[in-house]
Design a protein around this motif. Structure first.
Motif, PDB file in Angstrom:
ATOM      1  N   ARG A 109      50.510  34.718  32.165  1.00 41.91           N
ATOM      2  CA  ARG A 109      51.627  35.580  32.553  1.00 41.91           C
ATOM      3  C   ARG A 109      52.633  34.977  33.635  1.00 41.91           C
ATOM      4  NH1 ARG A 109      47.893  41.019  33.853  1.00 41.91           N
ATOM      5  NH2 ARG A 109      47.473  41.450  31.476  1.00 41.91           N
ATOM      6  N   GLN A 116      46.029  35.000  38.994  1.00 41.66           N
ATOM      7  CA  GLN A 116      46.996  35.405  37.946  1.00 41.66           C
ATOM      8  C   GLN A 116      46.609  34.945  36.674  1.00 41.66           C
ATOM      9  OE1 GLN A 116      51.155  36.723  39.064  1.00 41.66           O
ATOM     10  NE2 GLN A 116      50.699  35.433  40.838  1.00 41.66           N
ATOM     11  N   ARG A 117      46.614  35.688  35.527  1.00 35.29           N
ATOM     12  CA  ARG A 117      46.659  35.045  34.438  1.00 35.29           C
ATOM     13  C   ARG A 117      47.681  34.035  33.942  1.00 35.29           C
ATOM     14  NH1 ARG A 117      42.923  35.344  30.653  1.00 35.29           N
ATOM     15  NH2 ARG A 117      44.348  35.342  29.032  1.00 35.29           N
ATOM     16  N   SER A 152      54.953  31.579  30.861  1.00 36.33           N
ATOM     17  CA  SER A 152      55.265  31.970  29.611  1.00 36.33           C
ATOM     18  C   SER A 152      55.941  31.034  28.865  1.00 36.33           C
ATOM     19  CB  SER A 152      56.120  33.236  29.606  1.00 36.33           C
ATOM     20  OG  SER A 152      55.595  34.401  30.299  1.00 36.33           O
TER      21      SER A 152
END
Length: 674
Positions: A219, A215-216, A222
């Motif tokens: 993201r 996953q990023r 945060s």
């Protein structure tokens, strides 16, 4: 990871089987058990007949994929195939007829020698490190079998273990890296150059509360800026390969609790220089920041408490000094009356000594508070230390005389010059003499000696008193410490006199020591103050003495809400020949000044309706008071009180109670000022 390791192990085992097969083939050829040899290469299988005694060896050695050679029992290479020379990265001429030991890494030579010996009796193999012609080291397996025909020696088969070893290392490195990621306390995240998470430590999983893989990063995490709440952290520079260090960020955990993190980022670069991604570390500093916040909170509370303490002490001093002022004025009036009654004079002297003692206690308490908070300012000047010591002795003369001590001062005939605050040094000497008088039985001996000693001015105060136990010598200068403290409080005091001495001497750049041979054997306190060359040599500068009589009659206005203090001070000034009026609050003081036009105003600060600052500010703006001198006569004596009184227009700031000598020095016409 276990599958890769198993594959490597299987490949190594296959190599060992192939070595065994080759050795068996050599044995069969040597024993004449085969007539032909089938050799498989990249093109197609070929059948080679064995029609000569040396041909099998030559064909086998030349066609095998692994390095092979025939060696004498001393290790000299008799023959080898091209694979052998390629493995060594050497030309045949640099290999043939030369000992193979020159290509064995020195630590492996004993193993190689053992292989040669063992190979003469039976097949043997072992791992050694080969050193190639270009210096590179390479792990290999050597298989050895005896040659039974021709020259006595062995047949050698060499298997390159570089690739299996490399794979083993990779597997081990991978296992180590994973173990580190599992155990490290910080959250460690490995991303590619676009910011996709490839690896993450257990702590990273726990921090984000989910599996962040593939996953990023921005993201899953945060992150917001610590210095700008709500603003997201920009990691663009990290994705470009720029390192980031010590970046404080915030992270809202899945449960809603906020975490304070320290972010670091750096490029992931392989040996060839290729950048494969970015490694990001997130260190949880929430507990550290909470501890820092708690320390700041407690420091703030301590500062507030210290400020309240200072305010309390200032108010306490004011409330204590206010009643002392009329008592002091009463004593001065009684002294001027020259009373003949011995008992009355004795009572006056007792009251005077007790007033001095109470004034000293109040002053010492406030001085320690000011020194501890760094609020004291020294008025450094070049002084004759002998004269200053004698002034300090005189301030303690009532305590000395009250106990009928014999006090002797001995000093050099010439002045002893130092740069110091004369008032503070006199205070130090006064405290030491007062301490000696207090802790010496009636009729004791006190000796004060002044001398120069190796660049220092030295003052020694010696007494014949109760002495100091050895275990207390290191504590006598501590605040609120008293030797022989007892319930009867026979010695009195607050235990701050010596603490004040220590602090005042220290801020002058000097040292103070306490000495005693034990209980009942007296004490000695030694002060050393630095003495520059110029102070030791130069003559005493001329000094102007402005103090003296009160001079001509003055119009004096006394403004004080303490009625006794105002009336008694007015009576004392009247006895000195001055015209005096009084007022009890700020507005009435202004009205009295406008009608009386005083030349000198003695004004309290803590006045009802309008304080002394306001009174002086009002009067100094009027042209008729341009030549009037305004003196603050108050119980407030902090540095900030003095600064404020000066800023509001007072010409001087006196602390209650004020002695007659000090008061006379102020009673001079305005034109006498310089």
């Amino acid at each position: 990871m276990s599958d890769a390791l198993a594959a490597a192990q299987r490949e190594l085992e296959e190599l060992r089987l192939r070595l065994a097969e080759a050795q068996e083939t050599i044995r069969a050829i040597q024993g004449g058990e085969v007539d032909a040899l089938v050799v498989s290469d990249e093109e197609s299988p070929r059948v080679l007949t064995l029609d000569a005694a040396d041909k099998p060896y030559r064909l086998l050695v030349e066609q095998m994929h692994h390095g092979a050679a025939a060696l004498t029992i001393e290790g000299v290479v008799l023959a080898c195939n091209p694979a052998f020379t390629r493995l060594l990265r050497s030309e045949p001429a640099a290999v043939l007829d030369l000992p193979l030991q020159q290509h064995i890494d020195p630590p492996g030579l004993p193993v190689f020698e053992a292989l040669l010996r063992d190979g003469l009796a039976a097949s043997a193999e072992s791992e050694v490190m080969l050193r190639r012609g270009d210096g590179e080291r390479m792990p290999i397996v050597l298989g050895v079998r005896a040659l039974h025909e021709g020259v006595a020696g062995v047949c050698l088969l060499v298997v390159d273990l570089s690739e299996p070893k490399r794979r083993e290392r990779l597997i081990a490195d991978e296992a180590t890296a994973r173990a580190i990621l599992e155990q490290v306390a910080d959250a460690v995240v490995v991303c590619d150059n676009e910011g996709t998470v490839l690896r993450a430590s257990r702590a990273a999983h726990d921090l984000c509360g989910t599996n962040p893989l593939f996953q990023r990063f921005d993201r899953v995490f945060s992150l917001t800026r610590h210095d700008e709440p709500g603003a997201l952290v920009d990691l663009t520079a990290a994705w470009r390969g720029e390192p980031l260090r010590g970046l404080e960020v915030r992270w809202d955990r899945p449960g809603g609790k906020r975490a304070e993190l320290m972010l670091g980022a750096g490029p992931l670069v392989v040996a060839g220089g290729e950048r494969l991604g970015v490694v990001i570390t997130l260190t949880d500093i929430t507990s550290l920041r909470e501890a820092e916040d708690e320390l700041r909170r407690r420091a703030s509370e301590l500062q507030a408490s210290d400020r309240r303490k200072d305010e309390f002490l200032a108010m306490l001093a004011h409330e204590l000094r206010n009643p002392l002022s009329p008592i002091q004025s009463s004593l001065e009036i009684m002294s001027l009356q020259a009373l003949d009654d011995p008992l009355t004079n004795q009572c006056r002297e007792v009251i005077e000594r007790q007033v001095q003692q109470l004034t000293r206690l109040v002053d010492d308490l406030l001085e320690v508070s000011r020194i501890n908070t760094g609020k004291i300012q020294l008025q450094i000047e070049r002084i004759d230390l002998g004269a200053t010591v004698q002034r300090g002795i005189e301030t303690s003369r009532p305590a000395v005389d009250a106990k009928q001590h014999r006090l002797q001062f001995v000093g050099p005939p010439e002045p002893v010059w130092v740069r110091a605050d004369a008032t503070r040094i006199a205070q130090v000497i006064g405290n030491l003499v007062n301490n000696a008088a207090k802790y010496t039985e009636n009729g004791g001996e006190i000796a004060v000696r002044l001398e120069s000693e190796r660049g220092h001015a030295v003052v020694r105060v010696r007494d014949s008193g109760i002495g100091i136990p050895q275990e207390m010598l290191g504590e006598v200068f501590d605040l609120f410490t008293q030797v022989h403290r007892s319930l009867d409080r026979s010695q009195g005091g607050l235990g701050i006199g010596l603490a004040l001495v220590k602090r005042l001497v220290t801020i002058h750049g000097g040292q103070v020591e306490a000495h005693s041979d034990g209980a009942g054997l007296g004490s000695e306190f030694v002060i050393r103050l630095p003495q520059g060359e110029s102070e030791r040599a130069a003559p005493e500068p001329p000094r102007a003495d402005k103090a003296g009589s009160s001079g001509p009659s003055l119009r004096v206005l006394v403004i004080d809400d303490n009625r006794d203090a105002a009336e008694l001070l007015a009576a004392l000034l009247g006895m000195l020949g001055h015209k005096v009026e009084t007022a009890g609050d700020g507005p009435s003081g202004i009205a009295a000044a406008l009608s009386f036009l005083p030349q000198l105003v003695l004004c309290d600060i803590g006045l009802p309706l309008l304080d002394g600052y306001g009174v002086v500010a009002d009067l100094r703006h009027r042209p008729e008071f341009a030549a009037t001198r305004f003196i603050a006569l108050t119980g407030y004596g902090r540095a900030e009180d003095r600064q404020r009184s000066q800023a509001s227009g007072f010409h001087a700031h006196l602390i209650k109670p004020v002695g007659l000598a000090k008061l006379k020095s102020l009673l001079r016409p305005p034109q006498d000022e310089t």
